[in-house]
Design a protein around this motif. Structure first.
Motif, PDB file in Angstrom:
ATOM      1  N   SER A  99      17.106 -17.585  19.326  1.00 50.97           N
ATOM      2  CA  SER A  99      16.500 -17.708  20.652  1.00 50.97           C
ATOM      3  C   SER A  99      14.987 -17.534  20.523  1.00 50.97           C
ATOM      4  CB  SER A  99      17.074 -16.646  21.594  1.00 50.97           C
ATOM      5  OG  SER A  99      16.484 -16.727  22.873  1.00 50.97           O
ATOM      6  N   HIS A 101      11.431 -17.565  22.480  1.00 53.75           N
ATOM      7  CA  HIS A 101      10.893 -17.402  23.829  1.00 53.75           C
ATOM      8  C   HIS A 101       9.478 -17.963  23.920  1.00 53.75           C
ATOM      9  CE1 HIS A 101      13.888 -14.637  25.765  1.00 53.75           C
ATOM     10  NE2 HIS A 101      14.258 -14.540  24.496  1.00 53.75           N
ATOM     11  N   ALA A 102       9.144 -18.485  25.090  1.00 53.51           N
ATOM     12  CA  ALA A 102       7.784 -18.942  25.389  1.00 53.51           C
ATOM     13  C   ALA A 102       7.610 -18.854  26.897  1.00 53.51           C
ATOM     14  CB  ALA A 102       7.565 -20.368  24.897  1.00 53.51           C
ATOM     15  N   PRO A 106      10.299 -12.380  29.905  1.00 52.57           N
ATOM     16  CA  PRO A 106      11.509 -12.202  30.723  1.00 52.57           C
ATOM     17  C   PRO A 106      11.407 -10.915  31.528  1.00 52.57           C
ATOM     18  CG  PRO A 106      11.963 -11.692  28.426  1.00 52.57           C
ATOM     19  CD  PRO A 106      10.588 -12.268  28.461  1.00 52.57           C
ATOM     20  N   PHE A 132       9.890 -13.578  19.929  1.00 56.07           N
ATOM     21  CA  PHE A 132       9.051 -13.427  21.116  1.00 56.07           C
ATOM     22  C   PHE A 132       7.597 -13.730  20.754  1.00 56.07           C
ATOM     23  CE2 PHE A 132      12.350 -10.122  22.242  1.00 56.07           C
ATOM     24  CZ  PHE A 132      12.820 -10.735  23.403  1.00 56.07           C
ATOM     25  N   HIS A 164       7.527 -23.527  22.617  1.00 54.28           N
ATOM     26  CA  HIS A 164       8.458 -23.862  23.689  1.00 54.28           C
ATOM     27  C   HIS A 164       9.653 -22.916  23.643  1.00 54.28           C
ATOM     28  CE1 HIS A 164       8.856 -26.992  26.756  1.00 54.28           C
ATOM     29  NE2 HIS A 164      10.151 -26.774  26.678  1.00 54.28           N
ATOM     30  N   ARG A 165      10.323 -22.763  24.771  1.00 56.04           N
ATOM     31  CA  ARG A 165      11.579 -22.011  24.824  1.00 56.04           C
ATOM     32  C   ARG A 165      12.654 -22.842  24.141  1.00 56.04           C
ATOM     33  NH1 ARG A 165      14.910 -18.563  24.480  1.00 56.04           N
ATOM     34  NH2 ARG A 165      15.935 -17.399  26.139  1.00 56.04           N
ATOM     35  N   ILE A 167      16.850 -22.506  22.289  1.00 56.80           N
ATOM     36  CA  ILE A 167      18.046 -21.773  21.857  1.00 56.80           C
ATOM     37  C   ILE A 167      18.849 -22.707  20.957  1.00 56.80           C
ATOM     38  CG2 ILE A 167      20.178 -20.634  22.579  1.00 56.80           C
ATOM     39  CD1 ILE A 167      18.822 -20.110  25.298  1.00 56.80           C
ATOM     40  N   HIS A 180       8.991 -24.745  29.975  1.00 56.88           N
ATOM     41  CA  HIS A 180       9.232 -23.324  29.686  1.00 56.88           C
ATOM     42  C   HIS A 180       8.499 -22.408  30.653  1.00 56.88           C
ATOM     43  CE1 HIS A 180       5.546 -24.176  27.298  1.00 56.88           C
ATOM     44  NE2 HIS A 180       5.221 -22.934  27.599  1.00 56.88           N
ATOM     45  N   ARG A 181       7.561 -22.969  31.425  1.00 56.59           N
ATOM     46  CA  ARG A 181       6.866 -22.145  32.432  1.00 56.59           C
ATOM     47  C   ARG A 181       7.647 -22.078  33.741  1.00 56.59           C
ATOM     48  NH1 ARG A 181       3.259 -25.327  29.820  1.00 56.59           N
ATOM     49  NH2 ARG A 181       3.653 -26.950  31.365  1.00 56.59           N
ATOM     50  N   LEU A 183      11.642 -22.490  34.569  1.00 51.20           N
ATOM     51  CA  LEU A 183      13.000 -22.757  34.096  1.00 51.20           C
ATOM     52  C   LEU A 183      13.878 -23.404  35.162  1.00 51.20           C
ATOM     53  CD1 LEU A 183      13.633 -19.495  32.029  1.00 51.20           C
ATOM     54  CD2 LEU A 183      12.635 -21.668  31.297  1.00 51.20           C
ATOM     55  N   SER A 203      12.931 -23.527  14.439  1.00 46.09           N
ATOM     56  CA  SER A 203      13.140 -22.154  14.922  1.00 46.09           C
ATOM     57  C   SER A 203      13.118 -21.152  13.773  1.00 46.09           C
ATOM     58  CB  SER A 203      14.478 -22.049  15.661  1.00 46.09           C
ATOM     59  OG  SER A 203      14.531 -22.935  16.748  1.00 46.09           O
TER      60      SER A 203
END
Length: 282
Positions: A99, A101-102, A106, A132, A164-165, A167, A180-181, A183, A203
């Motif tokens: 995972s 994150h961007a 959270p 992260f 970018h986000r 998974i 990603h800004r 969702l 990733s």
């Protein structure tokens, strides 16, 4: 059996090329480079080489511009359906989930709501890797989550900045938010095996170049000028055009460039571009 495996691989390759060509590229020639990625990413190497890494990054950029379904790539705009697919993706993961994150950090509520699912994956023996942005380490509830999950066996890293986000589950599926800004705009789900593998390689590269919570320095990332300079040069602009866009002289631009090369440990602009992608600056 070998013939059937070769046939499956060839079909997957054709599907990936079809999916990539169905997208719209902002720059000419990107699809030819992305198609070559299909030939270069057959292996299960843990860390992609520089050319493949750059192509993986282009594939990610292409995905977030996807506006319609194509083989192995589905656009999910219904948020209820997207949530259900994310839950199912986590429930079905058996080997590895990465995972990245961007965007904004959270919230405490989001992290707390994910704890049970994260712990369930670890209990099943899933290798859970989380990346992260380095500046998230300043956020107290992110630090608390990282410390708690690391103690339970999760592998958590902090990188300078992330593109970018993303998974990726079991080398085979990926979910990429369209923005990603925000969702709420939906996401793209990737089931094409070769494209999912290329996203995994990206990733893993970001993860491997990250640092643990104890090692991270949230102030080590790129400056705003360095990001603008990289983006200008990445567009193919000459020094003259880039300097004009940044409202600086060519002499100043070259001085900034020399300082940035030293910061990245690069000896050429091409190498600087590769290292910027590795660190998540681009």
């Amino acid at each position: 059996m070998s013939g059937e495996a070769d046939s499956d691989s060839g079909q997957a390759r054709e599907h990936l090329v079809t999916a990539l060509r169905a997208l719209r590229s902002p720059r000419g020639g990107e699809w030819e480079m992305l198609a070559r990625l299909v030939e270069q990413s057959e292996g299960e190497q843990e860390d992609a080489g520089p050319d493949a890494l750059l192509l993986n990054r282009l594939a990610l950029e292409a995905l977030v511009q996807q506006r319609s379904n194509s083989p192995g790539v589905s656009v999910l705009l219904d948020l209820a359906e997207l949530r259900q697919r994310l839950i199912r993706l986590g429930d079905l993961t058996r080997r590895e989930l990465i995972s990245v994150h961007a965007g904004p950090p959270p919230t405490l509520q989001v992290l707390e709501s994910s704890l049970d699912a994260d712990r369930a994956m670890l209990a099943r023996g899933v290798e859970l890797r989380i990346v992260f942005p380095a500046d998230f380490s300043r956020v107290s509830h992110v630090r608390d989550y990282a410390e708690a999950m690391t103690a339970e066996g999760a592998l958590i890293r902090f990188a300078d900045s992330l593109p970018h986000r993303l998974i990726v589950s079991d080398h085979a599926q990926a979910v990429v938010p369209i923005d990603h800004r925000d969702l709420t705009r939906g996401a793209v789900q990737v089931t094409n095996p070769l494209l999912a593998r290329s996203l995994r390689h990206l990733s893993v590269s970001l993860y491997r170049r990250g640092r643990t919570l104890d090692e991270v320095d949230p102030d080590e990332g790129p400056t705003e000028m360095e990001l603008r300079l990289l983006q200008a040069l990445n567009s193919g602009a000459t020094d003259e055009v880039a300097a004009r866009a940044l409202a600086i002289s060519e002499r100043t631009l070259r001085r900034y460039m020399s300082a940035m090369l030293a910061k990245l440990g690069a000896t050429s602009r091409f190498q600087a571009g590769v290292k910027a992608v590795e660190r998540g600056w681009l």
